[in-house]
Design a protein around this motif. Sequence first.
Motif, PDB file in Angstrom:
ATOM      1  N   SER A  61       0.856  -1.180   0.000  1.00 51.04           N
ATOM      2  CA  SER A  61       0.000   0.000   0.000  1.00 51.04           C
ATOM      3  C   SER A  61       0.893   1.230   0.000  1.00 51.04           C
ATOM      4  CB  SER A  61      -0.917   0.020   1.225  1.00 51.04           C
ATOM      5  OG  SER A  61      -0.157   0.084   2.409  1.00 51.04           O
ATOM      6  N   LEU A  62       0.462   2.275  -0.649  1.00 51.30           N
ATOM      7  CA  LEU A  62       1.294   3.454  -0.842  1.00 51.30           C
ATOM      8  C   LEU A  62       1.119   4.442   0.303  1.00 51.30           C
ATOM      9  CD1 LEU A  62       3.153   5.077  -2.721  1.00 51.30           C
ATOM     10  CD2 LEU A  62       1.111   6.039  -3.773  1.00 51.30           C
ATOM     11  N   LYS A  63       2.238   4.909   0.809  1.00 47.76           N
ATOM     12  CA  LYS A  63       2.225   6.000   1.776  1.00 47.76           C
ATOM     13  C   LYS A  63       2.748   7.230   1.057  1.00 47.76           C
ATOM     14  CE  LYS A  63       4.231   7.642   6.100  1.00 47.76           C
ATOM     15  NZ  LYS A  63       5.202   7.398   7.162  1.00 47.76           N
ATOM     16  N   LEU A  81      15.149  -5.677   0.353  1.00 44.79           N
ATOM     17  CA  LEU A  81      14.002  -5.196   1.128  1.00 44.79           C
ATOM     18  C   LEU A  81      14.033  -5.819   2.515  1.00 44.79           C
ATOM     19  CD1 LEU A  81      11.247  -5.527  -1.633  1.00 44.79           C
ATOM     20  CD2 LEU A  81      12.707  -3.553  -1.114  1.00 44.79           C
ATOM     21  N   LEU A  82      13.965  -4.970   3.533  1.00 49.48           N
ATOM     22  CA  LEU A  82      13.993  -5.407   4.931  1.00 49.48           C
ATOM     23  C   LEU A  82      12.648  -5.126   5.584  1.00 49.48           C
ATOM     24  CD1 LEU A  82      17.438  -3.798   5.884  1.00 49.48           C
ATOM     25  CD2 LEU A  82      17.029  -6.151   5.148  1.00 49.48           C
ATOM     26  N   ASN A  83      12.430  -5.786   6.716  1.00 55.43           N
ATOM     27  CA  ASN A  83      11.208  -5.578   7.503  1.00 55.43           C
ATOM     28  C   ASN A  83       9.956  -5.942   6.695  1.00 55.43           C
ATOM     29  OD1 ASN A  83       9.935  -4.796   9.952  1.00 55.43           O
ATOM     30  ND2 ASN A  83       9.344  -2.838   9.029  1.00 55.43           N
ATOM     31  N   VAL A  84      10.054  -7.055   5.972  1.00 59.22           N
ATOM     32  CA  VAL A  84       8.960  -7.447   5.092  1.00 59.22           C
ATOM     33  C   VAL A  84       8.367  -8.801   5.476  1.00 59.22           C
ATOM     34  CG1 VAL A  84       8.353  -8.017   2.706  1.00 59.22           C
ATOM     35  CG2 VAL A  84       9.889  -6.109   3.158  1.00 59.22           C
ATOM     36  N   ILE A  85       9.248  -9.786   5.699  1.00 61.52           N
ATOM     37  CA  ILE A  85       8.796 -11.174   5.853  1.00 61.52           C
ATOM     38  C   ILE A  85       8.947 -11.648   7.297  1.00 61.52           C
ATOM     39  CG2 ILE A  85       9.046 -13.526   4.986  1.00 61.52           C
ATOM     40  CD1 ILE A  85       8.248 -11.524   2.858  1.00 61.52           C
ATOM     41  N   ASP A  86       7.880 -12.212   7.874  1.00 57.69           N
ATOM     42  CA  ASP A  86       7.952 -12.879   9.179  1.00 57.69           C
ATOM     43  C   ASP A  86       8.468 -14.300   8.991  1.00 57.69           C
ATOM     44  OD1 ASP A  86       6.973 -10.744  10.632  1.00 57.69           O
ATOM     45  OD2 ASP A  86       4.880 -11.376  10.387  1.00 57.69           O
ATOM     46  N   ASP A  87       9.116 -14.828  10.045  1.00 57.56           N
ATOM     47  CA  ASP A  87       9.601 -16.205   9.975  1.00 57.56           C
ATOM     48  C   ASP A  87       8.488 -17.187   9.645  1.00 57.56           C
ATOM     49  OD1 ASP A  87      12.049 -15.213  10.579  1.00 57.56           O
ATOM     50  OD2 ASP A  87      12.197 -16.125  12.579  1.00 57.56           O
ATOM     51  N   SER A  88       7.282 -16.905  10.139  1.00 54.70           N
ATOM     52  CA  SER A  88       6.169 -17.839   9.925  1.00 54.70           C
ATOM     53  C   SER A  88       5.835 -17.989   8.438  1.00 54.70           C
ATOM     54  CB  SER A  88       4.923 -17.353  10.675  1.00 54.70           C
ATOM     55  OG  SER A  88       4.551 -16.043  10.222  1.00 54.70           O
ATOM     56  N   ARG A 135       6.638   2.399   1.732  1.00 55.23           N
ATOM     57  CA  ARG A 135       5.407   1.655   1.491  1.00 55.23           C
ATOM     58  C   ARG A 135       5.256   0.593   2.581  1.00 55.23           C
ATOM     59  NH1 ARG A 135       4.736   1.053  -4.476  1.00 55.23           N
ATOM     60  NH2 ARG A 135       3.018  -0.340  -3.929  1.00 55.23           N
ATOM     61  N   THR A 136       4.112  -0.067   2.573  1.00 59.62           N
ATOM     62  CA  THR A 136       3.907  -1.153   3.539  1.00 59.62           C
ATOM     63  C   THR A 136       3.637  -2.452   2.808  1.00 59.62           C
ATOM     64  OG1 THR A 136       1.522  -0.711   3.705  1.00 59.62           O
ATOM     65  CG2 THR A 136       2.971   0.399   5.290  1.00 59.62           C
ATOM     66  N   PHE A 137       4.084  -3.535   3.414  1.00 58.41           N
ATOM     67  CA  PHE A 137       3.788  -4.875   2.918  1.00 58.41           C
ATOM     68  C   PHE A 137       3.268  -5.686   4.096  1.00 58.41           C
ATOM     69  CE2 PHE A 137       4.824  -9.289   1.898  1.00 58.41           C
ATOM     70  CZ  PHE A 137       4.272  -9.394   0.621  1.00 58.41           C
ATOM     71  N   ASP A 138       2.025  -6.134   3.982  1.00 56.85           N
ATOM     72  CA  ASP A 138       1.395  -6.884   5.075  1.00 56.85           C
ATOM     73  C   ASP A 138       1.451  -6.090   6.379  1.00 56.85           C
ATOM     74  OD1 ASP A 138       0.003  -9.024   6.143  1.00 56.85           O
ATOM     75  OD2 ASP A 138       1.823 -10.112   6.709  1.00 56.85           O
ATOM     76  N   GLY A 139       1.259  -4.760   6.273  1.00 54.59           N
ATOM     77  CA  GLY A 139       1.198  -3.913   7.464  1.00 54.59           C
ATOM     78  C   GLY A 139       2.533  -3.447   7.986  1.00 54.59           C
ATOM     79  N   LYS A 140       3.647  -3.810   7.350  1.00 56.46           N
ATOM     80  CA  LYS A 140       4.975  -3.411   7.827  1.00 56.46           C
ATOM     81  C   LYS A 140       5.573  -2.383   6.875  1.00 56.46           C
ATOM     82  CE  LYS A 140       6.001  -8.076   9.562  1.00 56.46           C
ATOM     83  NZ  LYS A 140       4.928  -8.732   8.812  1.00 56.46           N
ATOM     84  N   PHE A 141       6.265  -1.381   7.429  1.00 57.50           N
ATOM     85  CA  PHE A 141       6.932  -0.400   6.603  1.00 57.50           C
ATOM     86  C   PHE A 141       8.196  -1.008   5.989  1.00 57.50           C
ATOM     87  CE2 PHE A 141       4.346   2.573   9.048  1.00 57.50           C
ATOM     88  CZ  PHE A 141       3.912   3.420   8.035  1.00 57.50           C
ATOM     89  N   VAL A 142       8.317  -0.867   4.704  1.00 53.41           N
ATOM     90  CA  VAL A 142       9.427  -1.465   3.968  1.00 53.41           C
ATOM     91  C   VAL A 142      10.668  -0.583   4.070  1.00 53.41           C
ATOM     92  CG1 VAL A 142      10.228  -2.173   1.675  1.00 53.41           C
ATOM     93  CG2 VAL A 142       7.845  -2.577   2.358  1.00 53.41           C
ATOM     94  N   VAL A 143      11.805  -1.210   4.325  1.00 50.93           N
ATOM     95  CA  VAL A 143      13.107  -0.540   4.260  1.00 50.93           C
ATOM     96  C   VAL A 143      13.825  -1.103   3.038  1.00 50.93           C
ATOM     97  CG1 VAL A 143      15.328  -0.163   5.394  1.00 50.93           C
ATOM     98  CG2 VAL A 143      13.222  -0.255   6.764  1.00 50.93           C
TER      99      VAL A 143
END
Length: 422
Positions: free
Chosen positions: A7-9, A328-335, A395-403
């Motif tokens: 989603s675009l910020k 891209l950081l802060n995107v994927i959870d281990d689950s 931007r956000t991916f699955d509710g997380k801000f992308v770095v």
Amino acid sequence: MQRKSFSLKCRHFRNNGCQNNGKHPVLFEIFGEMWNVQVRLGQGVSASVYRVSSGRASMAAVKEFQVDAQGGDYGYLKERSVLENIQGHKNIVTLYGVFTNHNPLGIATHCLLLELLDVSVSELLVRASNQGHSMWLIQHCARDVLEALCFLHREGYVHADLKPRNILWSPDDECFKLIDFGLSFKEGHQDVKYIQTDGYRAPEAEVQNSLAQAGLEGDSGCTSAVDLWSLGIILLEMFSGIKLKETVKSQEWKDNPAAIVDHIFSSNSVVYPAIPVYHLRDLIKSMLHSNPSSRSTAEAALISPFFSIPFAPHIEDLVLLPTPVLRLLNVIDDSHLYNDDEYEDIIEDMREECQKYGSVISLLIPKENPGKGQVFVEYANAGDSKEAQRQLTGRTFDGKFVVATFYPLSAYKRGYLYQTVQ
């Protein structure tokens, strides 16, 4: 399964350079093809530099020399001659060709078509915010510039205007390169009286310039040692994060530059490991002897112990230096990594999104460390990667801000996913 989405910020971006304001060319005809002028990258007394693109989406730089009021083409002929004689080294800007531009008023100007490079060391110093750069970045820059100087000096040339603005990063070759050879000369045949820029000028060049201003001749021309002096100042600025123009003008500096170098290092060494600091300090001091015959050569400097120490980049380094690979950081959870269906969905979503900004060659999301959960996207070129970084940051991916940072292509290609220093 619900697919993850971006989603675009809303953000505001500043274009790095001057927009076309009608005062410079809109088009260049180069070898029968029209190239669009995108932006003026810089303007000096004798020439302007533009970023240009062709219909095939090729990118390059054009250096257009001003019309000499006295009818001479000395600046153009000088730089063209030097560049043509020193082509082929990876740390020196590539000259693609030369051409004459005819503007609508019928005025002809001489132009160089050059490799397009990216951020300069001058810009990196501004972004350092007085903190100084990482050992990885300093080492990378120092090695690249010394390699270029070794080649130049072996060919008998002195650059004679080494400064942060004339050292630029190549995103596609992942190295620093030297530009601007307008003051360069063959050692022993110095045809330029006023060399080097204030703040990076060697003591012997200061003396020579003063004599020239007084209408007097010096005993002999400057040597390649002037380039080592300039590099010593540049590396000291990169370490300290402080511009040293006023410092090198002071009497204290003239009396004992080594003591000031020691003071700068003692003031900043707390944030660096001790041994690399000592090696870097000694390397810089070897370049800053007032007597040029006592100064280190480029070849001798390259065997400094400082270059034998492996460093990892800081995350800030990988934000500053573009490459064809985006991370891209802060995107994927281990689950997400251990559910095969969800993992494949994420891969598909990522590829779909990233392809909006350029041609994606490969995409990797490691399931194990190092690099676990990070997204590596290899683009066809650094221009696409830069556009993706600009669009995806914030931007956000699955509710997380992308770095979004860049990542060395060479390391990515050989599967080396090192942990960066935060």
